[in-house]
Design a protein around this motif. Sequence first.
Motif, PDB file in Angstrom:
ATOM      1  N   ALA A 113      23.510 -40.187  38.339  1.00 36.48           N
ATOM      2  CA  ALA A 113      22.904 -40.680  37.099  1.00 36.48           C
ATOM      3  C   ALA A 113      22.526 -39.519  36.178  1.00 36.48           C
ATOM      4  O   ALA A 113      22.740 -39.578  34.959  1.00 36.48           O
ATOM      5  CB  ALA A 113      21.674 -41.530  37.414  1.00 36.48           C
ATOM      6  N   GLY A 114      21.961 -38.464  36.756  1.00 39.90           N
ATOM      7  CA  GLY A 114      21.604 -37.303  35.948  1.00 39.90           C
ATOM      8  C   GLY A 114      22.817 -36.640  35.326  1.00 39.90           C
ATOM      9  O   GLY A 114      22.778 -36.206  34.169  1.00 39.90           O
ATOM     10  N   SER A 115      23.913 -36.569  36.082  1.00 39.76           N
ATOM     11  CA  SER A 115      25.142 -35.977  35.545  1.00 39.76           C
ATOM     12  C   SER A 115      25.739 -36.844  34.441  1.00 39.76           C
ATOM     13  O   SER A 115      26.285 -36.333  33.463  1.00 39.76           O
ATOM     14  CB  SER A 115      26.162 -35.783  36.672  1.00 39.76           C
ATOM     15  OG  SER A 115      25.694 -34.842  37.614  1.00 39.76           O
ATOM     16  N   LEU A 116      25.643 -38.164  34.602  1.00 41.05           N
ATOM     17  CA  LEU A 116      26.150 -39.063  33.558  1.00 41.05           C
ATOM     18  C   LEU A 116      25.349 -38.898  32.266  1.00 41.05           C
ATOM     19  O   LEU A 116      25.919 -38.886  31.167  1.00 41.05           O
ATOM     20  CB  LEU A 116      26.080 -40.513  34.040  1.00 41.05           C
ATOM     21  CG  LEU A 116      27.121 -40.942  35.076  1.00 41.05           C
ATOM     22  CD1 LEU A 116      26.783 -42.316  35.636  1.00 41.05           C
ATOM     23  CD2 LEU A 116      28.520 -40.969  34.459  1.00 41.05           C
ATOM     24  N   ARG A 117      24.030 -38.772  32.398  1.00 43.45           N
ATOM     25  CA  ARG A 117      23.201 -38.602  31.199  1.00 43.45           C
ATOM     26  C   ARG A 117      23.477 -37.268  30.511  1.00 43.45           C
ATOM     27  O   ARG A 117      23.261 -37.125  29.306  1.00 43.45           O
ATOM     28  CB  ARG A 117      21.723 -38.696  31.573  1.00 43.45           C
ATOM     29  CG  ARG A 117      21.288 -40.060  32.094  1.00 43.45           C
ATOM     30  CD  ARG A 117      19.784 -40.126  32.235  1.00 43.45           C
ATOM     31  NE  ARG A 117      19.353 -41.350  32.910  1.00 43.45           N
ATOM     32  CZ  ARG A 117      19.008 -41.413  34.186  1.00 43.45           C
ATOM     33  NH1 ARG A 117      19.042 -40.308  34.934  1.00 43.45           N
ATOM     34  NH2 ARG A 117      18.632 -42.554  34.731  1.00 43.45           N
ATOM     35  N   ALA A 118      23.917 -36.278  31.297  1.00 42.45           N
ATOM     36  CA  ALA A 118      24.156 -34.947  30.740  1.00 42.45           C
ATOM     37  C   ALA A 118      25.555 -34.785  30.149  1.00 42.45           C
ATOM     38  O   ALA A 118      25.913 -33.695  29.712  1.00 42.45           O
ATOM     39  CB  ALA A 118      23.942 -33.891  31.821  1.00 42.45           C
ATOM     40  N   THR A 119      26.342 -35.853  30.138  1.00 43.40           N
ATOM     41  CA  THR A 119      27.689 -35.770  29.565  1.00 43.40           C
ATOM     42  C   THR A 119      27.596 -35.449  28.071  1.00 43.40           C
ATOM     43  O   THR A 119      26.876 -36.127  27.340  1.00 43.40           O
ATOM     44  CB  THR A 119      28.437 -37.104  29.742  1.00 43.40           C
ATOM     45  OG1 THR A 119      28.508 -37.438  31.126  1.00 43.40           O
ATOM     46  CG2 THR A 119      29.847 -37.003  29.181  1.00 43.40           C
ATOM     47  N   PRO A 120      28.297 -34.420  27.625  1.00 46.43           N
ATOM     48  CA  PRO A 120      28.250 -34.077  26.190  1.00 46.43           C
ATOM     49  C   PRO A 120      28.704 -35.246  25.319  1.00 46.43           C
ATOM     50  O   PRO A 120      29.667 -35.951  25.640  1.00 46.43           O
ATOM     51  CB  PRO A 120      29.228 -32.902  26.084  1.00 46.43           C
ATOM     52  CG  PRO A 120      29.270 -32.315  27.458  1.00 46.43           C
ATOM     53  CD  PRO A 120      29.108 -33.474  28.395  1.00 46.43           C
ATOM     54  N   ASN A 121      28.003 -35.448  24.222  1.00 42.65           N
ATOM     55  CA  ASN A 121      28.346 -36.552  23.316  1.00 42.65           C
ATOM     56  C   ASN A 121      29.749 -36.414  22.749  1.00 42.65           C
ATOM     57  O   ASN A 121      30.407 -37.410  22.433  1.00 42.65           O
ATOM     58  CB  ASN A 121      27.331 -36.617  22.167  1.00 42.65           C
ATOM     59  CG  ASN A 121      25.970 -37.105  22.639  1.00 42.65           C
ATOM     60  OD1 ASN A 121      25.876 -37.897  23.573  1.00 42.65           O
ATOM     61  ND2 ASN A 121      24.921 -36.629  21.994  1.00 42.65           N
ATOM     62  N   GLY A 122      30.226 -35.169  22.642  1.00 45.49           N
ATOM     63  CA  GLY A 122      31.559 -34.957  22.097  1.00 45.49           C
ATOM     64  C   GLY A 122      32.644 -35.590  22.938  1.00 45.49           C
ATOM     65  O   GLY A 122      33.632 -36.119  22.403  1.00 45.49           O
ATOM     66  N   GLU A 123      32.471 -35.570  24.268  1.00 47.67           N
ATOM     67  CA  GLU A 123      33.461 -36.188  25.146  1.00 47.67           C
ATOM     68  C   GLU A 123      33.493 -37.695  24.947  1.00 47.67           C
ATOM     69  O   GLU A 123      34.563 -38.309  24.921  1.00 47.67           O
ATOM     70  CB  GLU A 123      33.136 -35.854  26.612  1.00 47.67           C
ATOM     71  CG  GLU A 123      33.262 -34.380  26.965  1.00 47.67           C
ATOM     72  CD  GLU A 123      33.013 -34.115  28.440  1.00 47.67           C
ATOM     73  OE1 GLU A 123      32.968 -35.103  29.218  1.00 47.67           O
ATOM     74  OE2 GLU A 123      32.883 -32.948  28.821  1.00 47.67           O
ATOM     75  N   ILE A 124      32.325 -38.285  24.791  1.00 51.07           N
ATOM     76  CA  ILE A 124      32.248 -39.739  24.606  1.00 51.07           C
ATOM     77  C   ILE A 124      32.828 -40.139  23.241  1.00 51.07           C
ATOM     78  O   ILE A 124      33.586 -41.107  23.142  1.00 51.07           O
ATOM     79  CB  ILE A 124      30.787 -40.205  24.725  1.00 51.07           C
ATOM     80  CG1 ILE A 124      30.233 -39.850  26.113  1.00 51.07           C
ATOM     81  CG2 ILE A 124      30.667 -41.695  24.479  1.00 51.07           C
ATOM     82  CD1 ILE A 124      28.757 -40.148  26.285  1.00 51.07           C
ATOM     83  N   GLU A 125      32.470 -39.375  22.220  1.00 55.51           N
ATOM     84  CA  GLU A 125      32.968 -39.693  20.882  1.00 55.51           C
ATOM     85  C   GLU A 125      34.487 -39.531  20.801  1.00 55.51           C
ATOM     86  O   GLU A 125      35.172 -40.327  20.144  1.00 55.51           O
ATOM     87  CB  GLU A 125      32.285 -38.792  19.860  1.00 55.51           C
ATOM     88  CG  GLU A 125      30.798 -39.093  19.689  1.00 55.51           C
ATOM     89  CD  GLU A 125      30.100 -38.073  18.807  1.00 55.51           C
ATOM     90  OE1 GLU A 125      30.786 -37.128  18.361  1.00 55.51           O
ATOM     91  OE2 GLU A 125      28.892 -38.222  18.585  1.00 55.51           O
ATOM     92  N   ALA A 126      35.019 -38.509  21.487  1.00 52.72           N
ATOM     93  CA  ALA A 126      36.468 -38.310  21.476  1.00 52.72           C
ATOM     94  C   ALA A 126      37.180 -39.466  22.174  1.00 52.72           C
ATOM     95  O   ALA A 126      38.233 -39.926  21.716  1.00 52.72           O
ATOM     96  CB  ALA A 126      36.816 -36.987  22.170  1.00 52.72           C
ATOM     97  N   ALA A 127      36.607 -39.950  23.273  1.00 55.95           N
ATOM     98  CA  ALA A 127      37.205 -41.073  23.993  1.00 55.95           C
ATOM     99  C   ALA A 127      37.179 -42.335  23.139  1.00 55.95           C
ATOM    100  O   ALA A 127      38.154 -43.098  23.103  1.00 55.95           O
ATOM    101  CB  ALA A 127      36.467 -41.294  25.307  1.00 55.95           C
ATOM    102  N   LYS A 128      36.068 -42.567  22.442  1.00 56.69           N
ATOM    103  CA  LYS A 128      35.977 -43.747  21.583  1.00 56.69           C
ATOM    104  C   LYS A 128      36.949 -43.645  20.416  1.00 56.69           C
ATOM    105  O   LYS A 128      37.524 -44.646  19.975  1.00 56.69           O
ATOM    106  CB  LYS A 128      34.546 -43.910  21.078  1.00 56.69           C
ATOM    107  CG  LYS A 128      33.552 -44.343  22.156  1.00 56.69           C
ATOM    108  CD  LYS A 128      32.160 -44.503  21.579  1.00 56.69           C
ATOM    109  CE  LYS A 128      31.184 -44.998  22.643  1.00 56.69           C
ATOM    110  NZ  LYS A 128      29.807 -45.135  22.099  1.00 56.69           N
ATOM    111  N   ALA A 129      37.124 -42.423  19.916  1.00 54.94           N
ATOM    112  CA  ALA A 129      38.055 -42.224  18.815  1.00 54.94           C
ATOM    113  C   ALA A 129      39.495 -42.509  19.233  1.00 54.94           C
ATOM    114  O   ALA A 129      40.326 -42.902  18.411  1.00 54.94           O
ATOM    115  CB  ALA A 129      37.943 -40.801  18.278  1.00 54.94           C
TER     116      ALA A 129
END
Length: 232
Positions: free
Chosen positions: A117-133
């Motif tokens: 859970a801690g590692s998931l929260r620490a995921t950089p926002n850039g990785e998530i935004e790139a995946a959504k894009a």
Amino acid sequence: MIFDYNVIYEALPLYFSGLLTTLKLLALSLFFGLLAALPLGLMRVSKQPIVNMTAWLYTYVIRGTPMLVQLFLIYYGLAQFAVVRESFLWPWLSSATFCACLAFAINTSAYTAEIIAGSLRATPNGEIEAAKAMGMSRYKLYRRILLPSALRRALPQYSNEVIMMLQTTSLASIVTLIDITGAARTVNAQYYLPFEAYITAGVFYLCLTFILVRLFKLAERRWLGYLAPRKH
């Protein structure tokens, strides 16, 4: 004080048998603990209050109680209920090996879930935004981006949990299993040489710890190399 090497030499087969038991307990506990920790870790980062609180309560209770108490409750406590003794689960719950693995797996699942859970929260926002894009669905986002990235970053913390679980397996000797510590107790009971018996057990645990640490260092170098400082 003279260290009696002859006693230890004669007892080596017992220690190696205990080593196999220790490795079996460790492998099974980590495997099933990790299987349970993955959904629990996802539940801990859920935005649904009921889902999040359910996982939080589980990890809080397990991490807040001693491992020895949990082992005693499973191995000795459940046997006092007639409904358990008469159920189809009794052949497993009457087995010391099964109860020890179950207790260890439950314990490590709580700690590992919080690590994930801690590692998931620490995921950089850039990785998530790139995946959504890229148009990824939520399922693909977790399967291709979040979980692989989080599991890689969790390696250093998880290595500590594995080492702690290795040391925790020594409690299995309390429920009649002959692991490394159980072998040491047997040697001490037979020859009344606690120093020789437990020093030998300590050497076995130290060697196992060294091997596990080296394996995790290699894994970190393989999967976390991109996070290491650049060499000029």
